[in-house]
Design an enzyme around this catalytic site. Structure first.
Site, PDB file in Angstrom:
ATOM      1  N   LYS A   1       0.831  -1.215   0.000  1.00 31.29           N
ATOM      2  CA  LYS A   1       0.000   0.000   0.000  1.00 31.29           C
ATOM      3  C   LYS A   1       0.863   1.261   0.000  1.00 31.29           C
ATOM      4  O   LYS A   1       0.614   2.192  -0.757  1.00 31.29           O
ATOM      5  CB  LYS A   1      -0.927   0.036   1.227  1.00 31.29           C
ATOM      6  CG  LYS A   1      -1.912  -1.116   1.300  1.00 31.29           C
ATOM      7  CD  LYS A   1      -2.920  -0.906   2.410  1.00 31.29           C
ATOM      8  CE  LYS A   1      -2.323  -0.816   3.798  1.00 31.29           C
ATOM      9  NZ  LYS A   1      -1.745  -2.059   4.302  1.00 31.29           N
TER      10      LYS A   1
ATOM     11  N   ARG B   1      -9.994   1.033   8.114  1.00 30.26           N
ATOM     12  CA  ARG B   1      -9.520  -0.293   8.514  1.00 30.26           C
ATOM     13  C   ARG B   1     -10.600  -1.100   9.216  1.00 30.26           C
ATOM     14  O   ARG B   1     -10.369  -2.263   9.557  1.00 30.26           O
ATOM     15  CB  ARG B   1      -8.333  -0.118   9.470  1.00 30.26           C
ATOM     16  CG  ARG B   1      -6.980  -0.398   8.844  1.00 30.26           C
ATOM     17  CD  ARG B   1      -5.989  -0.227   9.945  1.00 30.26           C
ATOM     18  NE  ARG B   1      -4.684  -0.762   9.786  1.00 30.26           N
ATOM     19  CZ  ARG B   1      -3.636  -0.071   9.367  1.00 30.26           C
ATOM     20  NH1 ARG B   1      -3.782   1.154   8.920  1.00 30.26           N
ATOM     21  NH2 ARG B   1      -2.444  -0.597   9.385  1.00 30.26           N
TER      22      ARG B   1
ATOM     23  N   ARG C   1      11.297  -5.602   5.371  1.00 27.42           N
ATOM     24  CA  ARG C   1      11.057  -4.182   5.119  1.00 27.42           C
ATOM     25  C   ARG C   1      11.980  -3.295   5.960  1.00 27.42           C
ATOM     26  O   ARG C   1      12.188  -3.517   7.142  1.00 27.42           O
ATOM     27  CB  ARG C   1       9.593  -3.880   5.460  1.00 27.42           C
ATOM     28  CG  ARG C   1       9.161  -2.514   5.067  1.00 27.42           C
ATOM     29  CD  ARG C   1       7.696  -2.488   4.768  1.00 27.42           C
ATOM     30  NE  ARG C   1       6.860  -2.661   5.938  1.00 27.42           N
ATOM     31  CZ  ARG C   1       5.526  -2.596   5.885  1.00 27.42           C
ATOM     32  NH1 ARG C   1       4.921  -2.381   4.745  1.00 27.42           N
ATOM     33  NH2 ARG C   1       4.817  -2.765   6.973  1.00 27.42           N
TER      34      ARG C   1
ATOM     35  N   ARG D   1      10.833  -0.717  11.336  1.00 25.72           N
ATOM     36  CA  ARG D   1       9.777  -0.100  12.134  1.00 25.72           C
ATOM     37  C   ARG D   1       9.466  -0.978  13.344  1.00 25.72           C
ATOM     38  O   ARG D   1       9.473  -2.193  13.253  1.00 25.72           O
ATOM     39  CB  ARG D   1       8.516   0.059  11.281  1.00 25.72           C
ATOM     40  CG  ARG D   1       8.281   1.474  10.845  1.00 25.72           C
ATOM     41  CD  ARG D   1       7.218   1.553   9.834  1.00 25.72           C
ATOM     42  NE  ARG D   1       6.015   0.781  10.204  1.00 25.72           N
ATOM     43  CZ  ARG D   1       4.952   0.673   9.430  1.00 25.72           C
ATOM     44  NH1 ARG D   1       4.923   1.270   8.272  1.00 25.72           N
ATOM     45  NH2 ARG D   1       3.910  -0.022   9.810  1.00 25.72           N
TER      46      ARG D   1
ATOM     47  N   ARG E   1      -0.339  -8.271  13.823  1.00 20.76           N
ATOM     48  CA  ARG E   1      -0.873  -7.296  12.853  1.00 20.76           C
ATOM     49  C   ARG E   1      -1.666  -8.003  11.759  1.00 20.76           C
ATOM     50  O   ARG E   1      -2.710  -7.535  11.329  1.00 20.76           O
ATOM     51  CB  ARG E   1       0.264  -6.479  12.237  1.00 20.76           C
ATOM     52  CG  ARG E   1       0.866  -5.486  13.211  1.00 20.76           C
ATOM     53  CD  ARG E   1       2.020  -4.732  12.585  1.00 20.76           C
ATOM     54  NE  ARG E   1       1.595  -3.830  11.540  1.00 20.76           N
ATOM     55  CZ  ARG E   1       2.392  -3.382  10.574  1.00 20.76           C
ATOM     56  NH1 ARG E   1       3.633  -3.786  10.505  1.00 20.76           N
ATOM     57  NH2 ARG E   1       1.943  -2.540   9.678  1.00 20.76           N
TER      58      ARG E   1
HETATM   59  P1  AMP Z   1       0.347   1.309   9.231  1.00 21.87           P
HETATM   60  O1  AMP Z   1       1.557   2.170   9.066  1.00 21.87           O
HETATM   61  O2  AMP Z   1      -0.758   1.684   8.298  1.00 21.87           O
HETATM   62  O3  AMP Z   1       0.638  -0.171   9.189  1.00 21.87           O
HETATM   63  O4  AMP Z   1      -0.219   1.604  10.700  1.00 21.87           O
HETATM   64  C1  AMP Z   1       0.575   1.401  11.847  1.00 21.87           C
HETATM   65  C2  AMP Z   1      -0.340   1.283  13.062  1.00 21.87           C
HETATM   66  O5  AMP Z   1      -1.100   2.510  13.218  1.00 21.87           O
HETATM   67  C3  AMP Z   1      -1.391   0.196  12.979  1.00 21.87           C
HETATM   68  O6  AMP Z   1      -0.879  -1.066  13.344  1.00 21.87           O
HETATM   69  C4  AMP Z   1      -2.439   0.710  13.943  1.00 21.87           C
HETATM   70  O7  AMP Z   1      -2.033   0.513  15.300  1.00 21.87           O
HETATM   71  C5  AMP Z   1      -2.419   2.223  13.692  1.00 21.87           C
HETATM   72  N1  AMP Z   1      -3.380   2.604  12.638  1.00 21.87           N
HETATM   73  C6  AMP Z   1      -3.094   3.080  11.382  1.00 21.87           C
HETATM   74  N2  AMP Z   1      -4.212   3.338  10.684  1.00 21.87           N
HETATM   75  C7  AMP Z   1      -5.241   3.022  11.500  1.00 21.87           C
HETATM   76  C8  AMP Z   1      -6.661   3.049  11.362  1.00 21.87           C
HETATM   77  N3  AMP Z   1      -7.255   3.411  10.201  1.00 21.87           N
HETATM   78  N4  AMP Z   1      -7.408   2.661  12.429  1.00 21.87           N
HETATM   79  C9  AMP Z   1      -6.846   2.273  13.572  1.00 21.87           C
HETATM   80  N5  AMP Z   1      -5.510   2.212  13.775  1.00 21.87           N
HETATM   81  C10 AMP Z   1      -4.706   2.578  12.754  1.00 21.87           C
END
Ligand code: AMP
Length: 255
Positions: A32, A107, A162, A195, A206
């Site tokens: 993404k 999400r 990653r 990360r 996750r």
């Molecule tokens: P990402 O970088 O998109 O993988 O997001 C990292 C973390 O941020 C996720 O594992 C969630 O803890 C939080 N997060 C990101 N986007 C959302 C969302 N739309 N709703 C809830 N938590 C989010």
């Protein structure tokens, strides 16, 4: 070199288009972030990554950041109510008027419902109202929802490999897209990092969270006949070509 003028004309045409809201759905590691960047570069619209917005709050130590930090480190989802405010604020910014790419939002099915209502009220209405008065503002462009499908074992490999640059945000993968020099960013020479939530012990949580909570989002859009599934097991370039094809065939309005 000989192709340069033609390419820049094509790019200008893409950049002058209103592409509307684009949502990329897919599990962590589906690409993404990488594909969002391709769309940003090609169409000149901003990428709205809720993960990045949250990490920014965490880095700045805001009240929201403090609340989100522990949840994110556990690989769980931040409560919907906390998300709505930051997403709404960001989508109201002027750079979103010709479209934007949402990466990591919605999400949950509840977030998808909230987004529909928000776009209808605040984005589409504004665009339509302006278009009706024959101003040069963009017309309504339908929401595009693209689902990136990737094999589970591929995902594990991708996430574990990653690396990202803490300075410019560029993403690498030690297996498929390594930097020129080991562990160093090609662009600015920063030392690449893993990360916190890409660590092996968090990855399975996750992915489980994705299965549990985010699949209903795909079902939600499938029910609206909006979902466009793309095989994302291919190379970055192949997936990008498919995504551009979808966007180009959906959006006709200028910006
Ligand atoms: P990402 O970088 O998109 O993988 O997001 C990292 C973390 O941020 C996720 O594992 C969630 O803890 C939080 N997060 C990101 N986007 C959302 C969302 N739309 N709703 C809830 N938590 C989010």
């Amino acid at each position: 070199m000989a192709n340069e003028p033609a390419m820049s004309t094509a790019n200008n045409a893409a950049r002058n288009r209103n592409i509307g809201p684009v949502i990329l759905l897919g599990p962590p590691g589906a690409g993404k972030g990488t594909q969002s960047r391709q769309i940003v570069e090609h169409y000149g619209v901003p990428q709205i990554s809720t993960g990045d917005l949250l990490r920014d709050h965490v880095a700045r130590g805001t009240a929201l950041g403090l609340e989100a930090k522990a949840i994110m480190t556990r690989g769980e989802l931040v409560p919907d109510e906390l998300m709505y405010g930051i997403v709404a604020d960001r989508l109201r910014e002027v750079d979103c008027r010709c479209g934007f790419v949402l990466d990591g939002f919605p999400r949950t099915a509840a977030q998808a419902g909230w987004l529909d209502a928000f776009l209808e009220k605040e984005v589409f209405d504004n665009f339509d109202a302006k278009a009706d008065t024959k101003s040069e503002k963009p017309k309504k462009c339908p929401l595009i929802v693209i689902q990136l499908l990737v094999d589970y074992n591929q995902l594990l490999l991708r996430i574990a490999g990653r690396r990202s640059c803490p300075t410019c945000g560029r993403l690498y993968n030690i297996h498929s897209q390594p930097p020129l020099v080991d562990a160093v960013c090609d662009v600015d020479g920063s030392k690449l990092v893993i990360r916190e939530d890409d660590r092996e012990e968090v990855i399975s949580e996750r992915l489980a969270t994705y299965e549990r909570q985010t699949k209903p989002v795909a079902d939600y859009y499938r029910g609206q006949r909006r979902l466009i599934a793309i095989n994302a097991d291919r190379t970055v370039e192949e997936v990008t070509t498919q995504i551009f094809g979808v966007i180009d065939s959906h959006c006709v309005g200028g910006c």
